[in-house]
Design an enzyme around this catalytic site. Structure first.
Site, mmCIF file in Angstrom:
data_model
loop_
_atom_site.group_PDB
_atom_site.id
_atom_site.type_symbol
_atom_site.label_atom_id
_atom_site.label_comp_id
_atom_site.label_asym_id
_atom_site.label_seq_id
_atom_site.Cartn_x
_atom_site.Cartn_y
_atom_site.Cartn_z
ATOM 1 N N GLU A 56 0.808 -1.200 0.000
ATOM 2 C CA GLU A 56 0.000 0.000 0.000
ATOM 3 C C GLU A 56 0.854 1.268 0.000
ATOM 4 O O GLU A 56 0.535 2.229 -0.680
ATOM 5 C CB GLU A 56 -0.911 -0.013 1.226
ATOM 6 C CG GLU A 56 -2.080 0.912 1.068
ATOM 7 C CD GLU A 56 -3.052 0.782 2.235
ATOM 8 O OE1 GLU A 56 -2.991 -0.219 2.957
ATOM 9 O OE2 GLU A 56 -3.852 1.704 2.396
ATOM 10 N N ASP A 57 1.920 1.253 0.771
ATOM 11 C CA ASP A 57 2.655 2.500 1.016
ATOM 12 C C ASP A 57 4.004 2.597 0.319
ATOM 13 O O ASP A 57 4.694 3.603 0.445
ATOM 14 C CB ASP A 57 2.899 2.686 2.524
ATOM 15 C CG ASP A 57 1.600 2.734 3.302
ATOM 16 O OD1 ASP A 57 0.584 3.100 2.698
ATOM 17 O OD2 ASP A 57 1.613 2.399 4.498
#
Ligand code: MN
Length: 480
Positions: free
Chosen positions: A77-78
């Site tokens: 996600e990051d």
């Protein structure tokens, strides 16, 4: 808090193979690399979060793949990491777990109702693919709750409510009581800070007042067990604040240590649990009505223990739990510990027959297939699964779990569609009852079926949506 390092995780990996540890080390190094330059709202380096999550998972005795996925859970996600890369660098099981966790959390920040419902549904149903996804999510949530002080007040309340509604029931259903208690208490602290403070002060006071008495009991039990050469460990356990709050809300008074403290005796093997029970009863008289044998008849979330309440020192009551060290591990951390205790193969077979071992999964699978609308699904899960339960015994001694307010009809359909469709009446504790009889805890129920029966005609007295739907379907068949 700022100084957690890989070594803290490493210390928890004593029971893991060298191969496992080196895989976990590689996952850590990779996650460090990926999250370099990222920080949490607390000002700490981002890697402290996945590292803490991995530590919680190691405490839970999760397998190496799960711990690796815990370390990597935010990389998709990051950061620039991809699922394919994770599969190549580690293995496909780790990549799938991280992907599963990511899919769940992606929509967390949306406040739109339908999206929230869709996301909640994903959290709940991901269990049916690989329950380890939810175990990682639980560890993730626990660490986020522990560090909630750095969030806005609005976010704190929102997270606390969501934790109570979704993660606490999930922790209960996989049997992870220690995680459940902590999640409850942190949430409660943010939701009702005043009551939380008052109850913890009261608890501290009662603890202090009864300290000597409990230490004396502990000493006497310890001596008698050691004389019989039974390896043991005894702990004085304090109940969680939220549990105390719930009891007061149910109308109980906080008068006895019994309401706040209990004694936990752990021994090496099952036979010794019963020997210990006899020895303890020879020291202190038990209250008959309070004895429970969850070893021979485990709870529906696999909790095992003997429960007895002892009369000590001028009618003070002390709740006592007797269990093996392994049972204690399972009671604290649930499914992952269960897998560890029963060996690696248990993980594969358990995922396959989760719905047989843990009744909750069966209810969930049924409900998932019944509702296509997300909001309806979520509200039904809250209403029927994440709600108060009633437990009854059927003829073979098995304990069946149903939402509170369920009737004989609900029980019949829970036991099987054919039973629901042909039930005519039932016996509750040897008394004949109708299909609308509302079940009470510990009822002994014997259902009577007749193949010629056309089944229940009206679904008004059913509580569960499964029974309701089945009865409606039969009715439509007749009307055709
Ligand atoms: Mn996270």
């Amino acid at each position: 808090m700022n100084n957690i390092s890989f070594n803290d995780l490493f210390q928890k990996l004593k029971g893991y193979s060298e191969q496992d540890v080196s895989l976990i080390r590689r996952a850590y190094d990779y996650a460090c690399d990926m999250h370099k330059g990222q920080y949490r709202q607390s000002g700490e380096e981002y890697i402290t979060h996945p590292l803490n999550v991995a530590c919680i998972l190691a405490d839970m005795h999760a397998d190496a793949d799960t711990i690796c996925a815990g370390l990597l859970h935010d990389t998709l996600e990051d950061t620039i990491a991809t699922k394919e890369e994770l599969a190549k660098l580690f293995n496909s099981s780790i990549a799938n777990l991280v992907d599963g966790v990511t899919k769940i959390s992606k929509m967390n920040f949306s406040s739109k109702k339908e999206q929230n419902a869709a996301n909640t549904r994903k959290i709940i149903t991901s269990i049916t693919n690989d329950v380890r996804i939810i175990i990682i999510k639980l560890a993730d949530r626990l660490h986020n709750m522990r560090t909630l002080e750095f969030k806005s007040e609005y976010k704190q309340k929102e997270n606390a409510i969501e934790t109570m509604e979704i993660f606490v029931p999930l922790a209960y259903y996989i049997g992870a009581y220690r995680i459940k208690s902590e999640l409850e208490d942190i949430s409660f602290k943010y939701l009702k800070p005043d009551i939380y403070k008052r109850l913890s002060d009261k608890k501290a006071k009662v603890e202090e007042e009864n300290k000597e008495l409990l230490e004396e009991i502990e000493f006497k039990i310890k001596r008698i067990l050691s004389n019989k050469n039974i390896p043991n460990e005894i702990k004085i356990r304090t109940k969680n604040i939220y549990g105390i709050y719930k009891r007061i809300n149910e109308g109980h008074k906080l008068s006895n240590i019994h309401d706040l403290l209990s004694l936990k005796i752990m021994v090496d093997e099952i036979d010794n649990c019963y020997i210990t029970l006899g020895l303890v009863h020879s020291l202190y008289k038990p209250i008959y009505a309070k004895f429970k044998d969850y070893i021979c008849n485990p709870k529906t979330n696999m909790y095992m223990s003997l429960h007895t309440t002892l009369m000590v020192d001028n009618d003070k009551l002390v709740q006592t739990q007797i269990r093996t060290f392994d049972m204690d591990k399972i009671a604290s951390f649930g499914l992952p510990a269960y897998w560890e205790v029963y060996g690696k193969d248990a993980r594969i077979s358990m995922q396959e027959d989760l719905h047989k071992k843990y009744q909750f999964f069966d209810s969930l699978i049924k409900m998932n297939s019944m509702f296509s609308d997300n909001e309806l699904f979520v509200s039904q899960v809250k209403n029927e699964i994440f709600t108060d339960k009633v437990y009854v015994y059927i003829s073979n001694g098995e304990r069946i779990e149903l939402p509170k307010g369920s009737t004989i009809m609900d029980l019949a359909y829970k036991l099987g569609r054919d039973i629901g469709d042909t039930i005519v009446y039932a016996y509750a504790n040897d008394t004949m009852v109708g299909l609308d009889y509302v079940l009470n805890n510990n009822d002994r129920i014997k259902v009577v079926t007749d193949e010629m029966s056309l089944g229940p005609k009206s679904n008004l007295q059913a509580r569960t949506s499964y029974a309701k739907m089945m009865i409606l379907r039969n009715k439509n068949d007749w009307d055709k």
